[in-house]
Write a protein that holds these residues in place. Sequence first.
Motif, PDB file in Angstrom:
ATOM      1  N   THR A 461       0.857  -1.182   0.000  1.00 19.73           N
ATOM      2  CA  THR A 461       0.000   0.000   0.000  1.00 19.73           C
ATOM      3  C   THR A 461       0.896   1.234   0.000  1.00 19.73           C
ATOM      4  N   ILE A 462       0.745   2.077  -1.015  1.00 16.77           N
ATOM      5  CA  ILE A 462       1.486   3.334  -1.080  1.00 16.77           C
ATOM      6  C   ILE A 462       0.599   4.409  -0.463  1.00 16.77           C
ATOM      7  N   VAL A 463       1.025   4.927   0.674  1.00 18.37           N
ATOM      8  CA  VAL A 463       0.282   5.975   1.370  1.00 18.37           C
ATOM      9  C   VAL A 463       0.882   7.323   0.980  1.00 18.37           C
ATOM     10  N   ASP A 475       4.938  13.389   1.921  1.00 23.43           N
ATOM     11  CA  ASP A 475       5.851  12.246   1.918  1.00 23.43           C
ATOM     12  C   ASP A 475       5.043  11.002   1.577  1.00 23.43           C
ATOM     13  N   PHE A 476       5.732   9.854   1.582  1.00 20.34           N
ATOM     14  CA  PHE A 476       5.099   8.598   1.180  1.00 20.34           C
ATOM     15  C   PHE A 476       5.482   7.503   2.176  1.00 20.34           C
ATOM     16  N   TYR A 477       4.579   6.549   2.341  1.00 21.03           N
ATOM     17  CA  TYR A 477       4.865   5.342   3.112  1.00 21.03           C
ATOM     18  C   TYR A 477       4.590   4.140   2.207  1.00 21.03           C
ATOM     19  N   ILE A 478       5.552   3.226   2.122  1.00 16.43           N
ATOM     20  CA  ILE A 478       5.378   1.995   1.343  1.00 16.43           C
ATOM     21  C   ILE A 478       5.164   0.861   2.335  1.00 16.43           C
ATOM     22  N   LEU A 479       3.907   0.495   2.551  1.00 12.10           N
ATOM     23  CA  LEU A 479       3.537  -0.428   3.630  1.00 12.10           C
ATOM     24  C   LEU A 479       3.240  -1.819   3.092  1.00 12.10           C
ATOM     25  N   PRO A 480       3.965  -2.839   3.524  1.00 11.43           N
ATOM     26  CA  PRO A 480       3.647  -4.222   3.144  1.00 11.43           C
ATOM     27  C   PRO A 480       2.395  -4.700   3.884  1.00 11.43           C
ATOM     28  N   TRP A 481       1.539  -5.417   3.177  1.00 12.54           N
ATOM     29  CA  TRP A 481       0.306  -5.914   3.793  1.00 12.54           C
ATOM     30  C   TRP A 481       0.611  -6.863   4.947  1.00 12.54           C
ATOM     31  N   ILE A 482       1.694  -7.603   4.823  1.00  9.93           N
ATOM     32  CA  ILE A 482       2.019  -8.576   5.862  1.00  9.93           C
ATOM     33  C   ILE A 482       2.282  -7.896   7.205  1.00  9.93           C
ATOM     34  N   GLY A 497       7.477   6.664  15.085  1.00 10.78           N
ATOM     35  CA  GLY A 497       8.283   5.576  15.605  1.00 10.78           C
ATOM     36  C   GLY A 497       8.769   4.658  14.492  1.00 10.78           C
ATOM     37  N   LEU A 498       9.734   3.828  14.804  1.00  6.38           N
ATOM     38  CA  LEU A 498      10.391   2.989  13.803  1.00  6.38           C
ATOM     39  C   LEU A 498       9.435   2.007  13.146  1.00  6.38           C
ATOM     40  N   HIS A 499       8.409   1.533  13.869  1.00  6.44           N
ATOM     41  CA  HIS A 499       7.527   0.513  13.311  1.00  6.44           C
ATOM     42  C   HIS A 499       6.780   1.012  12.079  1.00  6.44           C
ATOM     43  N   LEU A 500       6.579   2.342  11.958  1.00  6.13           N
ATOM     44  CA  LEU A 500       5.958   2.906  10.762  1.00  6.13           C
ATOM     45  C   LEU A 500       6.943   3.725   9.937  1.00  6.13           C
ATOM     46  N   ASP A 501       7.742   4.564  10.587  1.00  4.90           N
ATOM     47  CA  ASP A 501       8.627   5.469   9.859  1.00  4.90           C
ATOM     48  C   ASP A 501       9.754   4.748   9.147  1.00  4.90           C
ATOM     49  N   ALA A 502       9.972   3.479   9.461  1.00  5.09           N
ATOM     50  CA  ALA A 502      10.945   2.699   8.694  1.00  5.09           C
ATOM     51  C   ALA A 502      10.487   2.539   7.246  1.00  5.09           C
ATOM     52  N   TYR A 503       9.183   2.712   6.988  1.00  6.70           N
ATOM     53  CA  TYR A 503       8.644   2.579   5.643  1.00  6.70           C
ATOM     54  C   TYR A 503       8.461   3.935   4.947  1.00  6.70           C
ATOM     55  N   ARG A 504       8.862   5.010   5.619  1.00  8.30           N
ATOM     56  CA  ARG A 504       8.654   6.359   5.068  1.00  8.30           C
ATOM     57  C   ARG A 504       9.745   6.715   4.056  1.00  8.30           C
ATOM     58  N   VAL A 505       9.358   7.369   2.937  1.00 10.17           N
ATOM     59  CA  VAL A 505      10.309   7.846   1.926  1.00 10.17           C
ATOM     60  C   VAL A 505       9.857   9.230   1.468  1.00 10.17           C
ATOM     61  N   ASP A 506      10.826  10.008   0.983  1.00 12.64           N
ATOM     62  CA  ASP A 506      10.516  11.348   0.477  1.00 12.64           C
ATOM     63  C   ASP A 506       9.998  11.302  -0.955  1.00 12.64           C
ATOM     64  N   ASP A 507      10.402  10.312  -1.714  1.00 12.71           N
ATOM     65  CA  ASP A 507       9.900  10.118  -3.070  1.00 12.71           C
ATOM     66  C   ASP A 507       9.819   8.618  -3.330  1.00 12.71           C
ATOM     67  N   LEU A 508       9.347   8.265  -4.506  1.00 12.90           N
ATOM     68  CA  LEU A 508       9.067   6.854  -4.795  1.00 12.90           C
ATOM     69  C   LEU A 508      10.163   6.184  -5.618  1.00 12.90           C
ATOM     70  N   SER A 509      11.352   6.797  -5.689  1.00 14.62           N
ATOM     71  CA  SER A 509      12.435   6.164  -6.447  1.00 14.62           C
ATOM     72  C   SER A 509      12.814   4.810  -5.849  1.00 14.62           C
ATOM     73  N   SER A 510      12.753   4.695  -4.519  1.00 15.72           N
ATOM     74  CA  SER A 510      13.087   3.415  -3.893  1.00 15.72           C
ATOM     75  C   SER A 510      12.054   2.346  -4.255  1.00 15.72           C
ATOM     76  N   LEU A 511      10.788   2.741  -4.444  1.00 16.42           N
ATOM     77  CA  LEU A 511       9.766   1.777  -4.873  1.00 16.42           C
ATOM     78  C   LEU A 511      10.091   1.252  -6.262  1.00 16.42           C
ATOM     79  N   TYR A 512      10.500   2.147  -7.164  1.00 18.14           N
ATOM     80  CA  TYR A 512      10.822   1.714  -8.523  1.00 18.14           C
ATOM     81  C   TYR A 512      12.027   0.778  -8.508  1.00 18.14           C
ATOM     82  N   HIS A 513      13.005   1.037  -7.622  1.00 18.97           N
ATOM     83  CA  HIS A 513      14.121   0.110  -7.471  1.00 18.97           C
ATOM     84  C   HIS A 513      13.637  -1.239  -6.947  1.00 18.97           C
ATOM     85  N   LEU A 514      12.698  -1.191  -6.003  1.00 15.15           N
ATOM     86  CA  LEU A 514      12.191  -2.421  -5.405  1.00 15.15           C
ATOM     87  C   LEU A 514      11.494  -3.293  -6.435  1.00 15.15           C
ATOM     88  N   LEU A 515      10.783  -2.669  -7.378  1.00 16.79           N
ATOM     89  CA  LEU A 515      10.005  -3.410  -8.363  1.00 16.79           C
ATOM     90  C   LEU A 515      10.790  -3.722  -9.622  1.00 16.79           C
TER      91      LEU A 515
END
Length: 524
Positions: A461-463, A475-482, A497-515
């Motif tokens: 889920t891209i928030v 900003d954006f959060y890339i949240l895994p459903w799991i 906190g780390l449990h959510l902000d570990a998924y925070r990014v300023d842009d979606l370039s990391s998502l494109y790398h992930l995919l």
Amino acid sequence: MSATEWSEEDFDGASPARTRAARYVRMSTDHQRYSTENQADAIDAYAARRGFDIVRTYADEGRSGLSIAGHEALRTLIDDVRNGLADFTAILVYDISRWGRFQDADESGYYEFVCREAGITVHYCAEPFENDGSPSSTIMKSVRRVMAGEFSRDLSTKVFAGQCRLVTLGYRQGGPAGYGLRRQLIDEKGQPKAELRAGEQKSLQTDRVVLVPGPAKEVETVRRIYRLFTEEHRSEREIAAMLNAEGRKTDLGRPWTRSAVHQILSNEKYVGNNVYNRVSFKLKKKRVVNPPDMWIRGDGAFEAIVDPASFQAAARILEERARRFSDDDMLRMLSDLLASRGVLSGLVIDEIEEMPSAASYRHRFGSLMRAYHLVGYAPNRDYRYIETNRHLRLLHPEIVGEVTRGIEATGGIVGIDPATDLLTVHGELTVSIVVVRCQATQAGTLRWKLRLDTSLRPDLTIVVRLDAGNLRPRDFYILPWIDVGSSEILRMAELNGLHLDAYRVDDLSSLYHLLLRSQMPRAA
């Protein structure tokens, strides 16, 4: 003496104590001699000579060395070190360039410092010096890090020059063809070979790609869009509504939006011009929109599907409409509209083609309510919530389109469910995009309330969190459903906190790398 030339005699015949070590290897696409297998062999030989037991391997295969955003294995390694999960006291790397060709040499040193602070040493197995903290090794490391970064800059310059030459020769340089056009693969003699479907790439280095007209129905729709805009003076939003009412879809299989129509009216590829470098993303830095004098052009490179006169007429309309108005001009036009209509709203403003759009008023003055206040208009009710909802409805398809184009630009194949807007990447991974409004508390702090659609169960889920004015993404959060699927509602603050902000990014370039798909080496 090279670090790869040590022998057992150098240790006075004593068997060194065995040290637990991790092995980090990275393969880019520049030299086959840097393949992960070759690196692993050299590291294994180094470990055998030095008394290391390799207990873990971190491998980034086919990844650029410019940014840690694409180094999934290196990020995991650093996270393990930071979180005390490392079960080793040494890290073995082939050489400094395999650690990363970071454009800031200090970034490479920073990741090594993180390891050293945790009591873990980094060994560069093929470098001609010992990484022992001595002045000579420190100087050598600094020089090698700068050289690694300079290699990438030099390569980027050469690649860009080559791409510019191919553009002027009339060859397409990446990206989807667009509605009404198709990508045609040709050989080195210019003879057509095959049509490339979405996500397909050329396999031979000597092949080239050009744009050709697409299906006749799509070509006629493009020409009709120009007629509606230039002759009937319909707005992009009206044209999109007409096409949607007829059940037509874009080349991505999605409903038409204002931005999709605008892209057709403003892109020179429809008159056969090959234009490159309108946006730069060199060396993994931020995307930059370049001025027209920096564009690389190949005019008349493709077969035109729109008459040049129609394109120029549309360009004049767009240029006049985009003319920069002062704040006083915008408020004067808003005041005149209020005098003639007696009421103001976003819909009323957007009906007047000669005026800036409601979105322009929001951008310039922060909100429509602020603009209303400046012209002395007070609505009978508070329309801010309605305006924000309307803005979200318009913003969502634009963000979906931007994400789709970003994935496809890296070779991804994206499908979209028109009923749910759920993206399917490579026919396997599902992605949901949620735009979340920002609300300010009485104390002035910002809050976001996220509702997850548990019926869709997307893999990711891209928030998209909007800024305080609910105008643009903050900003954006890339949240895994799991990790988040058990929560139907997530309440988010500025810091979570780390449990959510570990998924925070300023842009979606990391998502494109992930995919990004990487080709696996063939087993021997």
